[in-house]
Enzyme design. Sequence first.
Site, mmCIF file in Angstrom:
data_model
loop_
_atom_site.group_PDB
_atom_site.id
_atom_site.type_symbol
_atom_site.label_atom_id
_atom_site.label_comp_id
_atom_site.label_asym_id
_atom_site.label_seq_id
_atom_site.Cartn_x
_atom_site.Cartn_y
_atom_site.Cartn_z
ATOM 1 N N TYR A 227 0.828 -1.204 0.000
ATOM 2 C CA TYR A 227 0.000 0.000 0.000
ATOM 3 C C TYR A 227 0.859 1.249 0.000
ATOM 4 O O TYR A 227 2.078 1.184 0.182
ATOM 5 C CB TYR A 227 -0.965 -0.010 1.191
ATOM 6 N N LYS B 149 6.481 -2.102 1.896
ATOM 7 C CA LYS B 149 5.310 -1.515 2.557
ATOM 8 C C LYS B 149 4.101 -2.436 2.396
ATOM 9 O O LYS B 149 3.220 -2.195 1.570
ATOM 10 C CB LYS B 149 5.047 -0.114 1.992
ATOM 11 N N GLU C 204 11.881 2.180 14.404
ATOM 12 C CA GLU C 204 11.032 3.289 13.939
ATOM 13 C C GLU C 204 9.768 3.312 14.777
ATOM 14 O O GLU C 204 9.581 2.493 15.670
ATOM 15 C CB GLU C 204 10.702 3.117 12.443
ATOM 16 N N LEU D 279 11.091 1.039 7.198
ATOM 17 C CA LEU D 279 10.555 1.517 5.927
ATOM 18 C C LEU D 279 11.298 2.796 5.543
ATOM 19 O O LEU D 279 11.528 3.667 6.379
ATOM 20 C CB LEU D 279 9.059 1.816 6.070
HETATM 21 N N1 PMP Z 1 7.685 3.618 8.944
HETATM 22 C C1 PMP Z 1 6.534 2.918 8.981
HETATM 23 C C2 PMP Z 1 6.526 1.584 9.639
HETATM 24 C C3 PMP Z 1 5.365 3.437 8.383
HETATM 25 O O1 PMP Z 1 4.215 2.733 8.419
HETATM 26 C C4 PMP Z 1 5.403 4.717 7.802
HETATM 27 C C5 PMP Z 1 4.165 5.342 7.220
HETATM 28 N N2 PMP Z 1 3.756 4.694 6.076
HETATM 29 C C6 PMP Z 1 6.628 5.416 7.785
HETATM 30 C C7 PMP Z 1 7.738 4.829 8.378
HETATM 31 C C8 PMP Z 1 6.748 6.771 7.159
HETATM 32 O O2 PMP Z 1 6.742 6.688 5.760
HETATM 33 P P1 PMP Z 1 6.206 7.892 4.860
HETATM 34 O O3 PMP Z 1 6.991 9.097 5.248
HETATM 35 O O4 PMP Z 1 6.480 7.451 3.484
HETATM 36 O O5 PMP Z 1 4.751 8.028 5.168
#
Ligand code: PMP
Length: 285
Positions: free
Chosen positions: A32, A149, A181, A205
Amino acid sequence: MRTVYLNGDYLPEADAKVSIFDRGFLMSDGVYEVTSVLGGKLIDFDGHAVRLERSLNELEMRAPMEKDDLLQVHRELVRRNEIEDGLVYLQITRGSDGDRDFVYPSEDVEPTIVLFTQSKPGMAQSLVAKKGIKVISIADQRWGRRDIKTVQLLYPSMGKMMAKAAGSDDAWMVENGAVTEGTSNNAYIVKGNTIITRHLGNEILSGITRKAVLRFAKEAQMKVEERSFTIEEAQGADEAFVTSATTFVMPVVEIDGSAIGAGTPGAVATRLREIYLEESCKAAV
Ligand code: PMP
């Protein structure tokens, strides 16, 4: 009622139906992306499209449409649902071949693609960002390919519930003594003029917001160190914050009950939030 997108059709949300044999439903076999909308425009669509392609490739999943068409669907949903501020959620699963099996279905099984919007008026003027959030630390018990993701979000969901039960807003996950994270965001600490955030790898991620924020930080002559850090180091830092597509830059003011800096949003996080919002709105499509 919202208009959503499913496999080529714009439909009222109640009419959008997916098979019970869909591998997204049975196996979390799906990926996603979440793209923010500010002032009716998409923030960093390109970044999300590139990461989506990577997630699909890593899972040997077919892309159901080209990037340009994907952009058109995003825009059309924003238009039809009159989204000023909010987000577009996109999910692609490996689809269904009408049964359940661990083995991937043959290549000619169509992936399922779903997009829907969420309206969040005034999202960028969050009162929460003015106060900052409190986090707790929890063990990182997710699988080992967090760089993809996927829609396997049960542990992050459990993490949010643990945070809620502890009277906190979110959780930072810890593995081998180091912060990976947040449940749905990347984690940072600030010491003096240096921003510290975990290096990329399979353990986290690669945030689209992370990439932009680190670029803006360097442009603003701040130092960036991509390395792991512990909860103890974070508790002794001047500032802490998280980033994600929907919360932008969000100050963290407390970790496991211990106040960070003055216990209020720090100058660096506040400034980075301003820069991020300004620059990404300028570049929005
Ligand atoms: N880490 C995780 C585990 C996440 O779910 C997200 C949000 N999708 C992020 C980091 C931040 O990613 P982004 O800045 O692309 O939203």
